[in-house]
Scaffold this active site. Sequence first.
Site, PDB file in Angstrom:
ATOM      1  N   SER A 222       0.824  -1.211   0.210  1.00 52.17           N
ATOM      2  CA  SER A 222      -0.036   0.179  -0.035  1.00 52.17           C
ATOM      3  C   SER A 222       0.956   1.244  -0.194  1.00 52.17           C
ATOM      4  CB  SER A 222      -0.914   0.036   1.184  1.00 52.17           C
ATOM      5  OG  SER A 222      -1.954   0.792   1.013  1.00 52.17           O
TER       6      SER A 222
ATOM      7  N   ASP B 112      -9.363  -4.395  -5.518  1.00 54.30           N
ATOM      8  CA  ASP B 112      -8.644  -3.684  -4.280  1.00 54.30           C
ATOM      9  C   ASP B 112      -9.483  -2.289  -4.012  1.00 54.30           C
ATOM     10  OD1 ASP B 112      -6.819  -2.191  -2.536  1.00 54.30           O
ATOM     11  OD2 ASP B 112      -5.155  -3.421  -3.164  1.00 54.30           O
TER      12      ASP B 112
ATOM     13  N   HIS C 200      -7.644  -5.639  -0.182  1.00 51.59           N
ATOM     14  CA  HIS C 200      -6.388  -5.070  -0.443  1.00 51.59           C
ATOM     15  C   HIS C 200      -5.127  -5.593  -0.341  1.00 51.59           C
ATOM     16  CE1 HIS C 200      -4.152  -1.434  -0.042  1.00 51.59           C
ATOM     17  NE2 HIS C 200      -4.000  -1.437   1.151  1.00 51.59           N
TER      18      HIS C 200
END
Length: 528
Positions: A244, A470, A498
Site C-alpha cells: 500500500s 482492491d 487490499h
Amino acid sequence: MSAGTAPHRFRRGPRRRARAVLAAAAAVVVALSGCALLASDDTADAPATGLEAADPTAIGDVPGDLRSFYTQEVRWESCEGSFACATIEVPLDYGDPGRSSIDIAAIRSDSTGEAQGTILVNPGGPGGSGVNIVRDSLDYVASDRLRENYDILGFDPRGVNRSSAVTCYTDAEQDEARQESYPADASEDELLALMTADAREYADLCAERTGELLGFVDTESAARDMDILRALVSDEKLNYLGFSYGTQLGATYAELFPDRAGRLVLDGAIDPSLGNEAITLGQAGGFERAVRAYVAACLQGDECPYTGTVGDGVRQIQDLFAAVEREPMTAGDGRLVPVSTFVQGFILPLYDNRNWPTLTQAVTAALNGDASDMLYLADLAAERSPDGTYATNSTAAFLAVNCLDYPMTSDPAQMLADEQELMTASPTFGRFLAFGGITCAPWTYPPVLAPAPLRAEGADPIVVIGTTGDPATPFEWSTALAEQLESGVHVTWQGEGHTAYGRSNDCILDLVDDYFIDGTVPKDDTRC
C-alpha cells in the site's frame, strides 16, 4: 493489505462529522487489516545480538556530512522473545544533517537458514508500524521459504510509534474525538466554520506537542532513512517488500537511489502521479465496488441482513448510515458511536474478503440496536485496546505525512464541487470522504513534495502487484506505477481485498519468493 492506509489515504480530521472525514485508521492499518486476528509468530531462532557496524563495501558513495550515520555502530538486543531490536540514528533534516538527529526503531527476525541478505518491509499507512507487523504477523509478511533465506527487518518510519514520533492527542482525547459529531441540521457555512476551527486547534496541538520533527516526516526523508538501514545491515542493495503506502515509499527510494535498489516488490500500488483529490476519488470508487461485491456475496448466504437485489442491499446500508447520522448509537461499554466511527468499523472488513462474515455479524447486530460489534471493528482500525490505550500514533502520523506529501485544496467552492464528484463515484461513502483539505490547511508546515511520476531509471526490475478488487489502492494504480517505472514488471491477482502477498494464492506467493530468493523476474502482465 497496511495494516496500510491505507492507503491509502482517507483524510483524518480532529473531530469527526459524517461528511468531514472518513475513518482514516482503516487506511492506515492497510496490511494489518488482513491479519489483525493472526497469532504472533514465535518460531524464529534466538537472534544474533550485540554491536554491529556496516560493512564498508555496503556503504557506497555518500556525502561526508552523512557518513557518520552510515558508519554508526548498532546495538542489537534480544526483544519480544525471538527478535532483535535496535535504535538507529538518522538526520532530522537531510538538507542540514549536522543540525540534529532522530531515532528510528527497528526489529529483525534472523533467517532460519543461511541468510543471503535482508528484506526490509513496510506495511503501509502512512503511519503503519513495521516493528509491529514483523513482531505480530511475521508469517503474514514472509513465507517460511522467504524466512529461511533472508533476515526480515521491520522499522517504524520517522514520525511513527517507537521511532521519534508525531504526538497530537492523548489516548483520552482521541477517545473523545472519536465520539464527537457535528449537528446534523447545521448549514454548509456553519459546518465549514466548525471544521475549520477544529482543524486549527488540532494543528496547533500537533505542532506544540511534536516540535520541529513535524516538518520532517515526509516520504522522501523516510526513503533516505531506508538507505541508512540498508547500509547498516551490510547490504549493497536494498531488498524491500512494501504494501500500500509502502509502495510509494519503495518507489521513492528507487527514484532516489536507483543503483542501490535491489529486489523490490510493491504490492497494492499507489500511483505517485496522482494528487490528493484524485486519490480520494479513486478510493471512493474502489470502496463502492467493494461494498457491492460484499453485498453480492452476502446475499448468497443464509443469514444475510440484506434483501432484494445487490442494489437494494447497498441502499439498505446507506439507510443504516443515514439513521446513525441522525441519531448516533451507544455501544455496550457506554461509548457513543457517531456515524463516522460507525463507518470506520464498516470499512475495515472490506480490506479482506475473509472478514466479510464478521462485517455481516456487526451489521446484523446494529440493525437490532447494538453497535458494540461495529465499535469493536472501529477500535481495531484505530488500534485501540480494550483498556482505552492506543497501540500506535497511526492517526497523527498518517495526517502529518500526508500534509507534507500532498498539496490540498481548501477552497470551499472547490471542495463542494469535489464532494459532488465523490458522491457520484460512491453514493455509499463519497460524502464521508469530502472536505479533507480543511485538515491540512492550518498545518504548521507546508507541503514539501508534490505528485509526480517516478521513473527510477537504471534500477533492477521492480515487481508491482495489483489486485483487481482492491478497494484502497484501485487496480489501475498498479498498472500506472508499473508503466512509470523504467524497470517495472506488472503482476495481477484476480481477487477481492487490499493487496495480495500473504493472503492470495500460491501463484503470488511463489512468484514473489522466487524473485527474492532466485532473482527470477516474473513475466510482465502475469495474471494469478
